[in-house]
Design a protein around this motif. Sequence first.
Motif, PDB file in Angstrom:
ATOM      1  N   LEU A  45     -13.368  -0.052 -10.912  1.00  0.00           N
ATOM      2  CA  LEU A  45     -13.055  -0.762  -9.663  1.00  0.00           C
ATOM      3  C   LEU A  45     -11.596  -1.174  -9.608  1.00  0.00           C
ATOM      4  CD1 LEU A  45     -16.196  -3.028  -9.164  1.00  0.00           C
ATOM      5  CD2 LEU A  45     -15.523  -1.045  -7.802  1.00  0.00           C
ATOM      6  N   SER A  46     -11.088  -1.662 -10.721  1.00  0.00           N
ATOM      7  CA  SER A  46      -9.696  -2.085 -10.785  1.00  0.00           C
ATOM      8  C   SER A  46      -8.761  -0.905 -10.550  1.00  0.00           C
ATOM      9  CB  SER A  46      -9.416  -2.713 -12.153  1.00  0.00           C
ATOM     10  OG  SER A  46      -8.056  -3.003 -12.297  1.00  0.00           O
ATOM     11  N   CYS A  47      -9.046   0.209 -11.215  1.00  0.00           N
ATOM     12  CA  CYS A  47      -8.198   1.404 -11.050  1.00  0.00           C
ATOM     13  C   CYS A  47      -8.256   1.932  -9.621  1.00  0.00           C
ATOM     14  CB  CYS A  47      -8.624   2.492 -12.025  1.00  0.00           C
ATOM     15  SG  CYS A  47      -8.171   2.137 -13.717  1.00  0.00           S
ATOM     16  N   ARG A  48      -9.442   1.973  -9.044  1.00  0.00           N
ATOM     17  CA  ARG A  48      -9.576   2.463  -7.668  1.00  0.00           C
ATOM     18  C   ARG A  48      -8.765   1.603  -6.703  1.00  0.00           C
ATOM     19  NH1 ARG A  48     -14.116   6.010  -6.508  1.00  0.00           N
ATOM     20  NH2 ARG A  48     -15.272   6.394  -8.429  1.00  0.00           N
ATOM     21  N   SER A  49      -8.821   0.295  -6.917  1.00  0.00           N
ATOM     22  CA  SER A  49      -8.076  -0.619  -6.053  1.00  0.00           C
ATOM     23  C   SER A  49      -6.576  -0.389  -6.189  1.00  0.00           C
ATOM     24  CB  SER A  49      -8.433  -2.060  -6.420  1.00  0.00           C
ATOM     25  OG  SER A  49      -7.611  -2.967  -5.733  1.00  0.00           O
ATOM     26  N   LYS A  50      -6.109  -0.306  -7.423  1.00  0.00           N
ATOM     27  CA  LYS A  50      -4.672  -0.113  -7.652  1.00  0.00           C
ATOM     28  C   LYS A  50      -4.212   1.246  -7.138  1.00  0.00           C
ATOM     29  CE  LYS A  50      -4.460  -3.300 -11.510  1.00  0.00           C
ATOM     30  NZ  LYS A  50      -4.291  -3.513 -12.929  1.00  0.00           N
ATOM     31  N   LEU A  51      -5.041   2.264  -7.305  1.00  0.00           N
ATOM     32  CA  LEU A  51      -4.678   3.586  -6.799  1.00  0.00           C
ATOM     33  C   LEU A  51      -4.646   3.607  -5.267  1.00  0.00           C
ATOM     34  CD1 LEU A  51      -6.593   5.919  -9.264  1.00  0.00           C
ATOM     35  CD2 LEU A  51      -4.120   5.673  -9.047  1.00  0.00           C
ATOM     36  N   ALA A  52      -5.538   2.873  -4.641  1.00  0.00           N
ATOM     37  CA  ALA A  52      -5.538   2.793  -3.180  1.00  0.00           C
ATOM     38  C   ALA A  52      -4.250   2.130  -2.686  1.00  0.00           C
ATOM     39  CB  ALA A  52      -6.762   2.024  -2.692  1.00  0.00           C
ATOM     40  N   ILE A  53      -3.820   1.082  -3.364  1.00  0.00           N
ATOM     41  CA  ILE A  53      -2.571   0.404  -2.990  1.00  0.00           C
ATOM     42  C   ILE A  53      -1.384   1.345  -3.180  1.00  0.00           C
ATOM     43  CG2 ILE A  53      -0.995  -1.460  -3.660  1.00  0.00           C
ATOM     44  CD1 ILE A  53      -3.564  -3.122  -4.313  1.00  0.00           C
ATOM     45  N   LEU A  54      -1.357   2.053  -4.309  1.00  0.00           N
ATOM     46  CA  LEU A  54      -0.277   3.018  -4.554  1.00  0.00           C
ATOM     47  C   LEU A  54      -0.280   4.127  -3.495  1.00  0.00           C
ATOM     48  CD1 LEU A  54      -0.266   3.486  -8.425  1.00  0.00           C
ATOM     49  CD2 LEU A  54       1.555   2.540  -7.020  1.00  0.00           C
ATOM     50  N   ASN A  55      -1.456   4.568  -3.124  1.00  0.00           N
ATOM     51  CA  ASN A  55      -1.565   5.611  -2.105  1.00  0.00           C
ATOM     52  C   ASN A  55      -0.984   5.134  -0.772  1.00  0.00           C
ATOM     53  OD1 ASN A  55      -2.437   8.222  -1.221  1.00  0.00           O
ATOM     54  ND2 ASN A  55      -4.089   7.182  -0.109  1.00  0.00           N
ATOM     55  N   GLU A  56      -1.272   3.895  -0.414  1.00  0.00           N
ATOM     56  CA  GLU A  56      -0.716   3.336   0.824  1.00  0.00           C
ATOM     57  C   GLU A  56       0.814   3.285   0.749  1.00  0.00           C
ATOM     58  OE1 GLU A  56      -2.440  -0.475   1.715  1.00  0.00           O
ATOM     59  OE2 GLU A  56      -4.484   0.320   1.581  1.00  0.00           O
ATOM     60  N   LYS A  57       1.342   2.850  -0.387  1.00  0.00           N
ATOM     61  CA  LYS A  57       2.793   2.769  -0.541  1.00  0.00           C
ATOM     62  C   LYS A  57       3.433   4.158  -0.480  1.00  0.00           C
ATOM     63  CE  LYS A  57       2.885  -1.531  -3.189  1.00  0.00           C
ATOM     64  NZ  LYS A  57       3.236  -2.177  -4.467  1.00  0.00           N
ATOM     65  N   LEU A  58       2.795   5.137  -1.124  1.00  0.00           N
ATOM     66  CA  LEU A  58       3.320   6.502  -1.086  1.00  0.00           C
ATOM     67  C   LEU A  58       3.291   7.075   0.334  1.00  0.00           C
ATOM     68  CD1 LEU A  58       1.871   8.097  -4.336  1.00  0.00           C
ATOM     69  CD2 LEU A  58       4.269   7.718  -3.789  1.00  0.00           C
ATOM     70  N   THR A  59       2.222   6.800   1.046  1.00  0.00           N
ATOM     71  CA  THR A  59       2.111   7.276   2.423  1.00  0.00           C
ATOM     72  C   THR A  59       3.227   6.677   3.272  1.00  0.00           C
ATOM     73  OG1 THR A  59      -0.283   7.521   2.203  1.00  0.00           O
ATOM     74  CG2 THR A  59       0.582   7.381   4.445  1.00  0.00           C
ATOM     75  N   THR A  60       3.486   5.393   3.101  1.00  0.00           N
ATOM     76  CA  THR A  60       4.567   4.729   3.838  1.00  0.00           C
ATOM     77  C   THR A  60       5.916   5.359   3.491  1.00  0.00           C
ATOM     78  OG1 THR A  60       3.331   2.654   3.876  1.00  0.00           O
ATOM     79  CG2 THR A  60       5.689   2.508   4.262  1.00  0.00           C
TER      80      THR A  60
END
Length: 79
Positions: A45-60
Amino acid sequence: MAAPHSRDREAIQKQIQLDWVNREYIEVITVSIKKITDFLNSFDLSCRSKLAILNEKLTTLERKIDYLEACVTKGETLT
């Protein structure tokens, strides 16, 4: 010398003691597996959350790069 009845009783007691030792060992293993499973689920769960945040930053960042590339290609200045 012990009577046959006494030997049977001792053998049964040994079997019961071994059974309890085995049950305790199985319980320790079971508890350990549950702890590992809980940790892995929490880690997932922790990794999925952090990866989702990183994905948002990369998309931006990708959107910003696309915008800057478009501006440079058109020869526009950044204002």
